[in-house]
Design a protein around this motif. Sequence first.
Motif, PDB file in Angstrom:
ATOM      1  N   SER A 163      35.063 -15.174 -12.953  1.00 52.69           N
ATOM      2  CA  SER A 163      34.679 -13.775 -12.819  1.00 52.69           C
ATOM      3  C   SER A 163      33.356 -13.663 -12.084  1.00 52.69           C
ATOM      4  CB  SER A 163      34.576 -13.099 -14.195  1.00 52.69           C
ATOM      5  OG  SER A 163      33.602 -13.760 -14.994  1.00 52.69           O
ATOM      6  N   CYS A 164      33.219 -12.561 -11.374  1.00 53.53           N
ATOM      7  CA  CYS A 164      31.975 -12.247 -10.663  1.00 53.53           C
ATOM      8  C   CYS A 164      31.115 -11.423 -11.613  1.00 53.53           C
ATOM      9  CB  CYS A 164      32.296 -11.456  -9.393  1.00 53.53           C
ATOM     10  SG  CYS A 164      30.861 -10.881  -8.475  1.00 53.53           S
ATOM     11  N   VAL A 165      29.987 -11.977 -12.047  1.00 53.33           N
ATOM     12  CA  VAL A 165      29.159 -11.337 -13.072  1.00 53.33           C
ATOM     13  C   VAL A 165      27.872 -10.820 -12.439  1.00 53.33           C
ATOM     14  CG1 VAL A 165      30.102 -12.720 -14.942  1.00 53.33           C
ATOM     15  CG2 VAL A 165      28.089 -13.531 -13.700  1.00 53.33           C
ATOM     16  N   ARG A 166      27.322  -9.763 -13.048  1.00 54.62           N
ATOM     17  CA  ARG A 166      26.116  -9.148 -12.518  1.00 54.62           C
ATOM     18  C   ARG A 166      24.861  -9.886 -12.938  1.00 54.62           C
ATOM     19  NH1 ARG A 166      23.878  -6.636 -16.726  1.00 54.62           N
ATOM     20  NH2 ARG A 166      25.231  -6.033 -18.471  1.00 54.62           N
ATOM     21  N   ARG A 167      24.943 -10.750 -13.964  1.00 56.89           N
ATOM     22  CA  ARG A 167      23.775 -11.530 -14.371  1.00 56.89           C
ATOM     23  C   ARG A 167      24.189 -12.967 -14.591  1.00 56.89           C
ATOM     24  NH1 ARG A 167      21.234 -13.043 -19.081  1.00 56.89           N
ATOM     25  NH2 ARG A 167      22.663 -11.836 -20.381  1.00 56.89           N
ATOM     26  N   GLY A 168      23.837 -13.828 -13.635  1.00 60.27           N
ATOM     27  CA  GLY A 168      24.145 -15.237 -13.740  1.00 60.27           C
ATOM     28  C   GLY A 168      22.922 -16.081 -14.034  1.00 60.27           C
ATOM     29  N   VAL A 169      21.816 -15.456 -14.441  1.00 57.48           N
ATOM     30  CA  VAL A 169      20.586 -16.160 -14.778  1.00 57.48           C
ATOM     31  C   VAL A 169      20.153 -15.751 -16.175  1.00 57.48           C
ATOM     32  CG1 VAL A 169      19.867 -16.295 -12.363  1.00 57.48           C
ATOM     33  CG2 VAL A 169      19.141 -14.353 -13.750  1.00 57.48           C
ATOM     34  N   ASP A 170      19.127 -16.422 -16.681  1.00 55.17           N
ATOM     35  CA  ASP A 170      18.616 -16.098 -18.008  1.00 55.17           C
ATOM     36  C   ASP A 170      18.018 -14.697 -18.027  1.00 55.17           C
ATOM     37  OD1 ASP A 170      17.845 -17.263 -20.766  1.00 55.17           O
ATOM     38  OD2 ASP A 170      15.950 -16.431 -20.022  1.00 55.17           O
ATOM     39  N   ILE A 171      18.060 -14.073 -19.202  1.00 60.04           N
ATOM     40  CA  ILE A 171      17.572 -12.702 -19.336  1.00 60.04           C
ATOM     41  C   ILE A 171      16.077 -12.597 -19.037  1.00 60.04           C
ATOM     42  CG2 ILE A 171      16.988 -12.858 -21.791  1.00 60.04           C
ATOM     43  CD1 ILE A 171      18.779  -9.891 -20.209  1.00 60.04           C
ATOM     44  N   LEU A 172      15.333 -13.710 -19.215  1.00 61.92           N
ATOM     45  CA  LEU A 172      13.891 -13.705 -18.989  1.00 61.92           C
ATOM     46  C   LEU A 172      13.503 -14.313 -17.640  1.00 61.92           C
ATOM     47  CD1 LEU A 172      12.616 -14.720 -22.551  1.00 61.92           C
ATOM     48  CD2 LEU A 172      12.743 -12.431 -21.556  1.00 61.92           C
ATOM     49  N   ALA A 173      14.492 -14.581 -16.790  1.00 61.92           N
ATOM     50  CA  ALA A 173      14.196 -15.112 -15.459  1.00 61.92           C
ATOM     51  C   ALA A 173      13.402 -14.088 -14.656  1.00 61.92           C
ATOM     52  CB  ALA A 173      15.488 -15.467 -14.732  1.00 61.92           C
ATOM     53  N   PRO A 174      12.397 -14.523 -13.893  1.00 61.64           N
ATOM     54  CA  PRO A 174      11.565 -13.561 -13.143  1.00 61.64           C
ATOM     55  C   PRO A 174      12.361 -12.660 -12.224  1.00 61.64           C
ATOM     56  CG  PRO A 174      10.542 -15.736 -13.153  1.00 61.64           C
ATOM     57  CD  PRO A 174      11.918 -15.908 -13.740  1.00 61.64           C
ATOM     58  N   GLU A 175      13.375 -13.218 -11.551  1.00 64.68           N
ATOM     59  CA  GLU A 175      14.149 -12.388 -10.637  1.00 64.68           C
ATOM     60  C   GLU A 175      14.955 -11.323 -11.380  1.00 64.68           C
ATOM     61  OE1 GLU A 175      14.285 -15.632 -11.005  1.00 64.68           O
ATOM     62  OE2 GLU A 175      16.319 -16.460 -10.897  1.00 64.68           O
ATOM     63  N   TYR A 176      15.426 -11.663 -12.592  1.00 66.67           N
ATOM     64  CA  TYR A 176      16.157 -10.641 -13.346  1.00 66.67           C
ATOM     65  C   TYR A 176      15.204  -9.583 -13.889  1.00 66.67           C
ATOM     66  CZ  TYR A 176      19.126  -8.181 -16.562  1.00 66.67           C
ATOM     67  OH  TYR A 176      19.818  -7.177 -17.202  1.00 66.67           O
ATOM     68  N   LEU A 177      14.020  -9.980 -14.317  1.00 70.31           N
ATOM     69  CA  LEU A 177      13.047  -9.001 -14.796  1.00 70.31           C
ATOM     70  C   LEU A 177      12.664  -8.040 -13.674  1.00 70.31           C
ATOM     71  CD1 LEU A 177      10.719 -11.240 -17.003  1.00 70.31           C
ATOM     72  CD2 LEU A 177      12.514  -9.660 -17.748  1.00 70.31           C
ATOM     73  N   LEU A 178      12.550  -8.554 -12.444  1.00 69.79           N
ATOM     74  CA  LEU A 178      12.266  -7.682 -11.303  1.00 69.79           C
ATOM     75  C   LEU A 178      13.426  -6.725 -11.062  1.00 69.79           C
ATOM     76  CD1 LEU A 178      10.613  -6.820  -8.838  1.00 69.79           C
ATOM     77  CD2 LEU A 178      11.627  -8.754  -7.588  1.00 69.79           C
ATOM     78  N   HIS A 179      14.640  -7.260 -11.084  1.00 70.41           N
ATOM     79  CA  HIS A 179      15.822  -6.412 -10.881  1.00 70.41           C
ATOM     80  C   HIS A 179      15.928  -5.350 -11.971  1.00 70.41           C
ATOM     81  CE1 HIS A 179      19.934  -5.156 -10.265  1.00 70.41           C
ATOM     82  NE2 HIS A 179      20.278  -5.616 -11.442  1.00 70.41           N
TER      83      HIS A 179
END
Length: 278
Positions: A163-179
């Motif tokens: 499946s193509c998921v919208r979050r493939g990194v950890d919840i606390l990853a810097p790039e996800y926090l920016l997003h």
Amino acid sequence: YNDSYGNDTFVDYDAAPCHNRFCPLFQRVAPPFLAVTCAAAALGTGALLVALAKRPQAWRWPRSRALVAQLALGTALFAAPLPALAAGVARGWHLGTGPCRLTHLLWHWSVFAQALLVASGCCGTAWARWEPRSRRLAVALWAAALLLAAPSALVSGVAADTSCVRRGVDILAPEYLLHLTLCLCLLLLLPAGLLLAALAVPRLRASWEAGGGLIWLFLGLWGPYGAGLAGEFLLQAGLLEPTCGSFQHFDLALGLSEGLGVLHCGLGPLALLLAGSC
């Protein structure tokens, strides 16, 4: 469950009795929902573009022709990947990580561009005429939206080649926090600021009375999803007490809010078309 050898409590969300029923429901409902929404978006956007060409005099500020045409472009951009996503949910995502990230980039580029267009349309008369100043503004807004959407491509990915998921990194990853920060700013803080400004400034209230409030349909549909992302972060980061029930119910709420946002590409063109005909 309680450890029989001590007083510690351990929670395993993959073991019984914690059963998440959202995934089977999503795999059953999402493909037809995305297919129907894509078809509605294609018909609505096509009809809106025909109306823009046939009756240019019907489109004046605050829903001017230049602004409505760009919102239609954003809708088409958002709806374009829906068939691939529907097929991916039904049969598994076999296109690889690159197309998955491109899909999420297009989605967020469209959503962010429409949010910025709505904000610019509510706060001034820049779209009253299609002139050099408004053309420069259009280029700047679309370029800014693309830049703001770039983190969404970095955090998305393919889960176990299925499946193509919208979050493939950890919840606390810097790039996800920016997003996440960008999503909250554009989907929650921006509408709240515009609403307060409209209540405080008579000129902005006048645009609502003239029909500009119909453009807010977009922000209203995506607002719950922004709130859902904030709640997901609080749960996944452990800032709220996690339980089986909280995760089960929250996954369903987040899925429903995202589906509500997806509806904008079908309802938005129809609302603008009705506003123009009236």
